[in-house]
Design a protein around this motif. Structure first.
Motif, mmCIF file in Angstrom:
data_model
loop_
_atom_site.group_PDB
_atom_site.id
_atom_site.type_symbol
_atom_site.label_atom_id
_atom_site.label_comp_id
_atom_site.label_asym_id
_atom_site.label_seq_id
_atom_site.Cartn_x
_atom_site.Cartn_y
_atom_site.Cartn_z
ATOM 1 N N GLU A 141 4.131 5.942 -3.805
ATOM 2 C CA GLU A 141 4.061 4.557 -3.352
ATOM 3 C C GLU A 141 3.006 4.395 -2.262
ATOM 4 O OE1 GLU A 141 5.591 2.035 -4.692
ATOM 5 O OE2 GLU A 141 6.644 3.289 -6.139
ATOM 6 N N CYS A 142 2.971 5.348 -1.338
ATOM 7 C CA CYS A 142 2.089 5.218 -0.182
ATOM 8 C C CYS A 142 1.668 6.609 0.265
ATOM 9 C CB CYS A 142 2.842 4.496 0.936
ATOM 10 S SG CYS A 142 1.825 4.004 2.333
ATOM 11 N N CYS A 143 0.419 6.727 0.726
ATOM 12 C CA CYS A 143 -0.072 8.003 1.223
ATOM 13 C C CYS A 143 -0.902 7.747 2.481
ATOM 14 C CB CYS A 143 -0.907 8.724 0.167
ATOM 15 S SG CYS A 143 -1.178 10.481 0.526
ATOM 16 N N GLY A 144 -0.584 8.462 3.542
ATOM 17 C CA GLY A 144 -1.310 8.300 4.787
ATOM 18 C C GLY A 144 -2.584 9.118 4.808
ATOM 19 N N LEU A 145 -3.620 8.577 5.427
ATOM 20 C CA LEU A 145 -4.869 9.318 5.618
ATOM 21 C C LEU A 145 -4.743 10.169 6.877
ATOM 22 C CD1 LEU A 145 -5.697 7.257 3.498
ATOM 23 C CD2 LEU A 145 -7.852 6.929 4.709
ATOM 24 N N GLY A 176 -1.111 13.633 -2.959
ATOM 25 C CA GLY A 176 -0.675 12.266 -3.145
ATOM 26 C C GLY A 176 -1.733 11.201 -3.288
ATOM 27 N N TYR A 177 -3.030 11.564 -3.357
ATOM 28 C CA TYR A 177 -4.038 10.542 -3.651
ATOM 29 C C TYR A 177 -4.103 10.359 -5.159
ATOM 30 C CZ TYR A 177 -5.576 11.128 1.217
ATOM 31 O OH TYR A 177 -5.637 11.190 2.587
ATOM 32 N N ALA A 178 -2.961 10.038 -5.713
ATOM 33 C CA ALA A 178 -2.788 9.858 -7.155
ATOM 34 C C ALA A 178 -1.538 9.035 -7.373
ATOM 35 C CB ALA A 178 -2.668 11.208 -7.869
ATOM 36 N N GLU A 179 -1.360 8.523 -8.583
ATOM 37 C CA GLU A 179 -0.189 7.689 -8.855
ATOM 38 C C GLU A 179 1.090 8.500 -9.018
ATOM 39 O OE1 GLU A 179 -1.061 3.759 -11.098
ATOM 40 O OE2 GLU A 179 -2.262 5.310 -12.106
ATOM 41 N N TYR A 180 0.950 9.784 -9.383
ATOM 42 C CA TYR A 180 2.112 10.650 -9.545
ATOM 43 C C TYR A 180 1.777 12.029 -8.988
ATOM 44 C CZ TYR A 180 3.727 7.114 -12.889
ATOM 45 O OH TYR A 180 4.120 5.944 -13.470
ATOM 46 N N VAL A 181 2.796 12.725 -8.469
ATOM 47 C CA VAL A 181 2.613 14.083 -7.974
ATOM 48 C C VAL A 181 3.834 14.910 -8.359
ATOM 49 C CG1 VAL A 181 3.548 13.503 -5.680
ATOM 50 C CG2 VAL A 181 2.076 15.510 -5.946
ATOM 51 N N ARG A 182 3.568 16.120 -8.839
ATOM 52 C CA ARG A 182 4.638 17.045 -9.241
ATOM 53 C C ARG A 182 4.901 18.031 -8.099
ATOM 54 N NH1 ARG A 182 4.191 22.175 -11.729
ATOM 55 N NH2 ARG A 182 1.946 21.837 -11.832
ATOM 56 N N PRO A 209 -5.246 -1.055 -0.876
ATOM 57 C CA PRO A 209 -4.970 -0.719 -2.274
ATOM 58 C C PRO A 209 -5.785 0.494 -2.712
ATOM 59 C CG PRO A 209 -6.442 -2.596 -2.161
ATOM 60 C CD PRO A 209 -6.032 -2.303 -0.746
ATOM 61 N N PHE A 210 -5.335 1.126 -3.760
ATOM 62 C CA PHE A 210 -6.007 2.312 -4.312
ATOM 63 C C PHE A 210 -7.499 2.065 -4.530
ATOM 64 C CE2 PHE A 210 -7.604 4.459 -8.111
ATOM 65 C CZ PHE A 210 -7.333 5.791 -7.829
ATOM 66 N N GLU A 211 -7.830 0.887 -5.027
ATOM 67 C CA GLU A 211 -9.212 0.579 -5.385
ATOM 68 C C GLU A 211 -10.152 0.589 -4.174
ATOM 69 O OE1 GLU A 211 -6.488 -0.531 -8.436
ATOM 70 O OE2 GLU A 211 -6.564 -1.124 -6.302
ATOM 71 N N VAL A 239 -2.843 4.211 2.175
ATOM 72 C CA VAL A 239 -3.287 3.716 0.870
ATOM 73 C C VAL A 239 -2.063 3.536 -0.008
ATOM 74 C CG1 VAL A 239 -4.570 4.248 -1.223
ATOM 75 C CG2 VAL A 239 -5.586 4.744 1.003
ATOM 76 N N LYS A 240 -1.934 2.354 -0.571
ATOM 77 C CA LYS A 240 -0.830 2.072 -1.484
ATOM 78 C C LYS A 240 -1.279 2.455 -2.884
ATOM 79 C CE LYS A 240 2.507 -1.605 -2.517
ATOM 80 N NZ LYS A 240 3.655 -0.787 -2.133
ATOM 81 N N MET A 241 -0.660 3.460 -3.459
ATOM 82 C CA MET A 241 -1.130 4.013 -4.724
ATOM 83 C C MET A 241 -0.611 3.261 -5.937
ATOM 84 S SD MET A 241 -3.057 6.274 -3.481
ATOM 85 C CE MET A 241 -3.631 6.891 -5.044
ATOM 86 N N ASN A 242 0.491 2.561 -5.790
ATOM 87 C CA ASN A 242 1.067 1.823 -6.916
ATOM 88 C C ASN A 242 1.349 0.389 -6.498
ATOM 89 O OD1 ASN A 242 1.747 3.625 -9.368
ATOM 90 N ND2 ASN A 242 2.328 4.878 -7.618
ATOM 91 N N GLY A 243 1.085 -0.545 -7.380
ATOM 92 C CA GLY A 243 1.433 -1.926 -7.118
ATOM 93 C C GLY A 243 0.382 -2.662 -6.297
#
Length: 332
Positions: A33-37, A112-118, A307-309, A328-332
């Motif tokens: 959902e969110c990732c801090g720089l 986490g600079y992606a929409e999903y992380v495993r 936003p991601f963009e 950065v908000k990765m989704n939505g």
């Protein structure tokens, strides 16, 4: 899924990748959902990385492995060290001290600079309903790392001669987080040092007292010194500024050697030198309560949520010192 690659030389690439679907039995897939720089990511920004960076992550459990107990839909933040879970430290919740850490999420494994992380199930921390996604990110490096180092310093064998003064060197996100955390722990005289006038002005807004070293004096006046700059000058300033019997805590990240010149002043000074890496899982509940009690203050650290963009634009601004703690908000 959308993701970011760091190519080096301040260049990034927006890419489309397959969503990880090869979950291990005890792994989960988190929808970010969110990732801090983070300032430590600047090294990867300059040098490049074969992994997706980003290590201050909040999100939602999207899918789970066969032997996972956490439920899909649970909101979580991600603990970044890949610890063994079996050693004496891990079994006591001191996972940051595991000597078998195989890497860090966002550094030696996709982050986490992606929409999903495993990630392993053991690396996700559920967050309560009153903690938002951005609040959750603050619980990681900004509060968690700062609070852990300060707790270590407070465990020293202090005496009645200890000063009430404490000093934070480096007023980036970690340093400002340390200033607020020291105040939350009850320290009244929190000083701050940074070569940037803009950051000192920001520290003053957080009720810190500007400190400038008098080169003609070797007086040591701080019971606790937090080094959050990662610079050689910052470390040198701190090791002289800590008073006898005090604690000098090295939190700042640097690839440069930490060289201590054996001067008479240092040889004759009795003090604690502490290296603080990351927080412990057994501190999470206390950190959540710390945040709840001082939520308004800590939320002031968040500069913007992009936003991601607009990731490249946001990261450039961050590197130029125009923002303190952007997300950065990765989704939505």
């Amino acid at each position: 899924m959308k993701a970011i690659h760091f190519l080096g030389n301040k260049e990034i690439e927006y890419v489309e990748k397959q969503i990880p679907n090869n979950l291990g039995e005890k792994e989960v897939l988190v929808k970010v959902e969110c990732c801090g720089l983070c300032g430590s990511d600047k090294r990867l920004f300059y040098q490049g990385s074969k992994y997706i960076p980003g290590h201050e992550i909040s999100g939602v459990i999207y899918s789970v492995g066969a032997k996972v107990t956490i439920q899909k839909g649970t909101r979580v933040i991600i603990y970044i060290p890949l610890f063994c879970g079996k050693c004496k430290f891990c079994l006591n919740g001191e996972n940051n001290r595991c000597q078998e850490i195989s890497g860090l999420i966002g550094w030696q494994r996709d982050g986490g600079y992606a929409e999903y992380v495993r990630v392993p199930e053991s690396n996700v921390i559920p967050i309560p309903d009153d903690i938002s996604n951005t609040d959750g990110v603050l619980l990681l490096d900004t509060i968690g790392t700062a609070a852990h180092g300060i707790r270590l310093a407070m465990q020293r064998n202090s005496s009645q001669t200890s000063s009430d003064n404490v000093l934070v060197i480096g007023c980036g996100p970690l340093g400002l987080g340390a200033i607020l955390t020291l105040q939350a722990f009850g320290f009244k005289k929190v000083y701050a040092s940074d070569p940037s006038k803009e950051r000192i002005e920001l520290a003053k807004e957080f009720n810190a007292i500007p400190y400038s070293k008098n080169d003609s004096s070797i007086a040591a006046e701080f019971s606790i010194v937090i080094e959050a700059s990662g610079s050689a000058l910052g470390r040198k300033t701190g090791i002289y500024a800590v008073e006898p019997g005090g604690a000098f805590v090295v939190m700042g990240e640097s690839s440069e050697p930490f060289i201590v010149e054996p001067t008479p002043e240092l040889r004759r000074k009795d003090f604690y030198l502490i290296r603080s890496f990351y927080f412990q899982l057994n501190e999470v509940k206390d950190n959540i309560e710390l945040y709840r009690r001082h939520q308004t203050s800590f939320q002031r650290l968040v500069s913007k949520v992009s936003p991601f963009e607009k990731f490249k634009e946001t990261f450039d601004e961050f590197c130029e010192g125009k923002t303190v703690k952007p997300f950065v908000k990765m989704n939505g």
